[in-house]
Design an enzyme around this catalytic site. Sequence first.
Site, PDB file in Angstrom:
ATOM      1  N   ARG A  92       0.850  -1.227   0.071  1.00 23.32           N
ATOM      2  CA  ARG A  92      -0.003   0.021  -0.010  1.00 23.32           C
ATOM      3  C   ARG A  92       1.059   1.308  -0.065  1.00 23.32           C
ATOM      4  O   ARG A  92       1.619   1.214   0.687  1.00 23.32           O
ATOM      5  CB  ARG A  92      -0.733   0.120   1.122  1.00 23.32           C
ATOM      6  N   ARG A 127       2.680   1.193  10.508  1.00 23.88           N
ATOM      7  CA  ARG A 127       1.998   1.637   8.976  1.00 23.88           C
ATOM      8  C   ARG A 127       3.095   1.519   8.108  1.00 23.88           C
ATOM      9  O   ARG A 127       3.945   2.293   7.714  1.00 23.88           O
ATOM     10  CB  ARG A 127       1.453   2.926   9.269  1.00 23.88           C
ATOM     11  N   GLU A 186      -6.429  -0.666  15.625  1.00 25.81           N
ATOM     12  CA  GLU A 186      -6.990  -1.845  14.854  1.00 25.81           C
ATOM     13  C   GLU A 186      -5.775  -2.700  14.434  1.00 25.81           C
ATOM     14  O   GLU A 186      -4.851  -2.560  13.998  1.00 25.81           O
ATOM     15  CB  GLU A 186      -7.510  -1.000  13.491  1.00 25.81           C
ATOM     16  N   SER A 219     -10.310  -5.692  10.367  1.00 24.53           N
ATOM     17  CA  SER A 219     -11.475  -5.442   9.890  1.00 24.53           C
ATOM     18  C   SER A 219     -12.282  -6.343   9.260  1.00 24.53           C
ATOM     19  O   SER A 219     -11.564  -6.759   8.384  1.00 24.53           O
ATOM     20  CB  SER A 219     -11.313  -4.069   9.012  1.00 24.53           C
ATOM     21  N   ARG A 227       1.180  -6.090  12.842  1.00 25.95           N
ATOM     22  CA  ARG A 227       0.607  -5.699  13.781  1.00 25.95           C
ATOM     23  C   ARG A 227       0.336  -6.587  15.165  1.00 25.95           C
ATOM     24  O   ARG A 227       0.574  -6.012  16.312  1.00 25.95           O
ATOM     25  CB  ARG A 227      -0.783  -4.828  13.608  1.00 25.95           C
TER      26      ARG A 227
END
Length: 430
Positions: free
Chosen positions: A262, A277, A349, A352, A391
């Site tokens: 990403r 991130r 987070e 999801s 994460r």
Amino acid sequence: MHDIKAIRENPAAFDAALARRGLPPLSLEILEIDAARRAKILASETAQAAQNAASKQVGAAKAAGNDAEFERLRALVAQTKTDIATLTEGAAAEDSRLRDLLASIPNLPLPTAPDGRDESDNLELRRWGTPRAMDFKPLEHYQIPAALPGLDFATAAKLSGSRFVVLKGAMTRLHRALAQFMLDTHIDDHGLTEYWTPVLVKDEAMFGTGNLPKFAEESYQTTNGWWMIPTSEVTLTNTVAGDTLDAAALPLRMTAHSQCFRSEAGSAGRDTSGMLRQHQFEKVEMVSITTPETSLTEHDRMTQCAENILQKLGLPYRVVVLCTGDMGFGSTKTHDLEVWLPGQDTYREISSVSVCGDFQARRMNARYKPAGGGKPEFVHTLNGSGVAVGRCLIAVLENGQQADGSVDLPAVLHPYLGGKTRITTVGGLG
């Protein structure tokens, strides 16, 4: 993709759902394009019928020796042919306009998705586990002495720039162990089928899951046109693109461990320290393909699968349902799992889990044959992280850190680490 028939039948409901997303009404613009498209199609069909009739009359005039009528009819046929081409081209242009507009509009939220503008309006559903009381100031993952030898951001920056990391030694093995543990749990305990898929895909695959055209800047594209997947949701979901499945084969439950890429466009300045991130990371993904009647039950099941991973690792977390202003583009309802990070003193987070209804299926043209017969219907698609490996590594390090700088590791990981139970203060497995 949205159902134009549903918009025609109830434009007010469509606009009301968009308003919950913070978007202006769009049904009038959509229906004007649709009306222009349909008018051109009707005119083209009418002209085609006139051309067919005139063509028959041309032969009759020729046979009767009526040269004047023959020439008139032949000219009429030629002109009608030109008119048909113009109308067909115009209809195609309107169809393209309509498709582009519909493709740019996010999915409509379910009534059970709470209204809100941003993440501050998300609703907490439940919590699991109690954050461990520490008699010392907890550190963030990139500050823990046990982790320092294995998290090499300087070398990664030399190789690739910011937002990359080189893992070494115990960190590499722990990262690999986490991914293997997640896969084994999803396969053996949750009944998912493991896949291994490409990380390079065509435009059609990215379009099918809603990553194109709206989010092109958030993904990487190679010079020969392939896209690097942001998650294996793209590949797993598109395995059924263009297919018509038997209802008896559903649900399809898939999982894959993959590299993900990403650009993190628009996130400048956020989480720049450590590996929270990154441009390149790994996830264990879950995807389900279901019938409409079972998709909400499957959503709860997938959420529980992700929760089970965190529970087995002993990581405290909470489950929130995202508000309409924080939901992803393709989602009609989303549960987020947020893991406790003592170094940040907050929940972040880590997964999801979204139900997308038939939104992606319409873009992919993925259908199923109802068990009772009848014409094929669109499947429902769901996706969720099960979970983000990097994460999860962060959470294991921060929750397991000790006052002396070592890290105690979750018991479920010990068999994957050759029986080792901790990372020492100098970064080795012990």
